[in-house]
Design a protein around this motif. Sequence first.
Motif, PDB file in Angstrom:
ATOM      1  N   LEU A  71     -66.915  12.957  71.975  1.00  0.00           N
ATOM      2  CA  LEU A  71     -66.206  12.218  70.928  1.00  0.00           C
ATOM      3  C   LEU A  71     -66.186  13.001  69.616  1.00  0.00           C
ATOM      4  N   VAL A  72     -67.301  13.633  69.287  1.00  0.00           N
ATOM      5  CA  VAL A  72     -67.369  14.441  68.063  1.00  0.00           C
ATOM      6  C   VAL A  72     -66.428  15.641  68.178  1.00  0.00           C
ATOM      7  N   TYR A  73     -66.507  16.352  69.294  1.00  0.00           N
ATOM      8  CA  TYR A  73     -65.630  17.517  69.490  1.00  0.00           C
ATOM      9  C   TYR A  73     -64.155  17.114  69.488  1.00  0.00           C
ATOM     10  N   ASP A  74     -63.835  15.990  70.099  1.00  0.00           N
ATOM     11  CA  ASP A  74     -62.446  15.523  70.102  1.00  0.00           C
ATOM     12  C   ASP A  74     -61.947  15.258  68.681  1.00  0.00           C
ATOM     13  N   ALA A  75     -62.821  14.744  67.830  1.00  0.00           N
ATOM     14  CA  ALA A  75     -62.430  14.422  66.453  1.00  0.00           C
ATOM     15  C   ALA A  75     -62.094  15.665  65.635  1.00  0.00           C
ATOM     16  N   VAL A  76     -62.722  16.797  65.963  1.00  0.00           N
ATOM     17  CA  VAL A  76     -62.490  18.036  65.207  1.00  0.00           C
ATOM     18  C   VAL A  76     -61.815  19.101  66.070  1.00  0.00           C
ATOM     19  N   ALA A  77     -61.169  18.682  67.140  1.00  0.00           N
ATOM     20  CA  ALA A  77     -60.578  19.615  68.115  1.00  0.00           C
ATOM     21  C   ALA A  77     -59.657  20.643  67.459  1.00  0.00           C
ATOM     22  N   GLU A  78     -58.850  20.220  66.534  1.00  0.00           N
ATOM     23  CA  GLU A  78     -57.913  21.124  65.864  1.00  0.00           C
ATOM     24  C   GLU A  78     -58.652  22.265  65.159  1.00  0.00           C
ATOM     25  N   MET A  79     -59.786  21.943  64.569  1.00  0.00           N
ATOM     26  CA  MET A  79     -60.556  22.941  63.828  1.00  0.00           C
ATOM     27  C   MET A  79     -61.356  23.848  64.746  1.00  0.00           C
ATOM     28  N   MET A  80     -61.640  23.403  65.968  1.00  0.00           N
ATOM     29  CA  MET A  80     -62.441  24.202  66.901  1.00  0.00           C
ATOM     30  C   MET A  80     -61.722  25.473  67.327  1.00  0.00           C
ATOM     31  N   ARG A  81     -60.431  25.510  67.208  1.00  0.00           N
ATOM     32  CA  ARG A  81     -59.653  26.673  67.647  1.00  0.00           C
ATOM     33  C   ARG A  81     -59.931  27.917  66.804  1.00  0.00           C
ATOM     34  N   ALA A  82     -60.170  27.737  65.509  1.00  0.00           N
ATOM     35  CA  ALA A  82     -60.338  28.912  64.660  1.00  0.00           C
ATOM     36  C   ALA A  82     -61.351  28.731  63.531  1.00  0.00           C
ATOM     37  N   GLU A  83     -61.537  27.516  63.070  1.00  0.00           N
ATOM     38  CA  GLU A  83     -62.348  27.310  61.874  1.00  0.00           C
ATOM     39  C   GLU A  83     -63.813  26.994  62.157  1.00  0.00           C
ATOM     40  N   ILE A  84     -64.096  26.436  63.320  1.00  0.00           N
ATOM     41  CA  ILE A  84     -65.473  26.104  63.696  1.00  0.00           C
ATOM     42  C   ILE A  84     -65.851  26.963  64.893  1.00  0.00           C
ATOM     43  N   HIS A  85     -66.873  27.779  64.722  1.00  0.00           N
ATOM     44  CA  HIS A  85     -67.362  28.578  65.839  1.00  0.00           C
ATOM     45  C   HIS A  85     -68.471  27.831  66.581  1.00  0.00           C
ATOM     46  N   ALA A  86     -69.341  27.169  65.828  1.00  0.00           N
ATOM     47  CA  ALA A  86     -70.464  26.454  66.430  1.00  0.00           C
ATOM     48  C   ALA A  86     -70.702  25.150  65.694  1.00  0.00           C
ATOM     49  N   LEU A  87     -71.072  24.131  66.463  1.00  0.00           N
ATOM     50  CA  LEU A  87     -71.299  22.806  65.901  1.00  0.00           C
ATOM     51  C   LEU A  87     -72.556  22.225  66.536  1.00  0.00           C
ATOM     52  N   ALA A  88     -73.619  22.080  65.735  1.00  0.00           N
ATOM     53  CA  ALA A  88     -74.850  21.436  66.196  1.00  0.00           C
ATOM     54  C   ALA A  88     -74.716  19.955  65.894  1.00  0.00           C
ATOM     55  N   ILE A  89     -74.899  19.111  66.911  1.00  0.00           N
ATOM     56  CA  ILE A  89     -74.605  17.684  66.778  1.00  0.00           C
ATOM     57  C   ILE A  89     -75.849  16.834  67.048  1.00  0.00           C
ATOM     58  N   THR A  90     -76.128  15.916  66.125  1.00  0.00           N
ATOM     59  CA  THR A  90     -77.074  14.839  66.354  1.00  0.00           C
ATOM     60  C   THR A  90     -76.241  13.562  66.256  1.00  0.00           C
ATOM     61  N   ALA A  91     -76.078  12.874  67.394  1.00  0.00           N
ATOM     62  CA  ALA A  91     -75.212  11.696  67.467  1.00  0.00           C
ATOM     63  C   ALA A  91     -76.039  10.497  67.924  1.00  0.00           C
ATOM     64  N   LEU A  92     -76.193   9.523  67.043  1.00  0.00           N
ATOM     65  CA  LEU A  92     -77.065   8.378  67.294  1.00  0.00           C
ATOM     66  C   LEU A  92     -76.341   7.060  67.112  1.00  0.00           C
ATOM     67  N   THR A  93     -76.864   6.020  67.750  1.00  0.00           N
ATOM     68  CA  THR A  93     -76.412   4.665  67.460  1.00  0.00           C
ATOM     69  C   THR A  93     -77.258   4.145  66.293  1.00  0.00           C
ATOM     70  N   PRO A  94     -76.814   3.095  65.618  1.00  0.00           N
ATOM     71  CA  PRO A  94     -77.610   2.563  64.511  1.00  0.00           C
ATOM     72  C   PRO A  94     -79.051   2.198  64.909  1.00  0.00           C
ATOM     73  N   SER A  95     -79.238   1.647  66.100  1.00  0.00           N
ATOM     74  CA  SER A  95     -80.595   1.262  66.507  1.00  0.00           C
ATOM     75  C   SER A  95     -81.474   2.488  66.781  1.00  0.00           C
ATOM     76  N   GLU A  96     -80.889   3.621  67.118  1.00  0.00           N
ATOM     77  CA  GLU A  96     -81.655   4.838  67.357  1.00  0.00           C
ATOM     78  C   GLU A  96     -82.026   5.560  66.062  1.00  0.00           C
ATOM     79  N   SER A  97     -81.337   5.251  64.988  1.00  0.00           N
ATOM     80  CA  SER A  97     -81.570   5.975  63.739  1.00  0.00           C
ATOM     81  C   SER A  97     -82.603   5.307  62.842  1.00  0.00           C
ATOM     82  N   ASP A  98     -83.074   4.156  63.244  1.00  0.00           N
ATOM     83  CA  ASP A  98     -84.067   3.441  62.418  1.00  0.00           C
ATOM     84  C   ASP A  98     -85.399   4.125  62.383  1.00  0.00           C
TER      85      ASP A  98
END
Length: 98
Positions: A71-98
């Motif tokens: 979902l994160v990669y899909d949101a920035v897909a356009e930028m992944m072609r040339a502007e983003i080489h690497a993306l470190a992702i921490t993706a949490l639900t609200p209950s996991e971030s408490d």
Amino acid sequence: MNTGTTKFPNERLERIHTALAAALEPSFLEVSDDSHLHVGHAGAASGGGHYSVKIVSDRFHGLRLVMRHRLVYDAVAEMMRAEIHALAITALTPSESD
């Protein structure tokens, strides 16, 4: 939404932030530019940056890690072609971030 850092030191950070906020409606979103840690790396030489994302969203509820990242990669897909080489992702639900 708590957006972490409100100032954007460069346009790419702002564009990544805007794309993720629009697609995933996070309750928390922080985007960092880690490119300075990768100077000389092949991806950095080609102009693509290295970024870290911490995002908390209800949209991740019930999803495995690989689907959250998709979902994160899909949101920035356009930028992944040339502007983003690497993306470190921490993706949490609200209950996991408490």
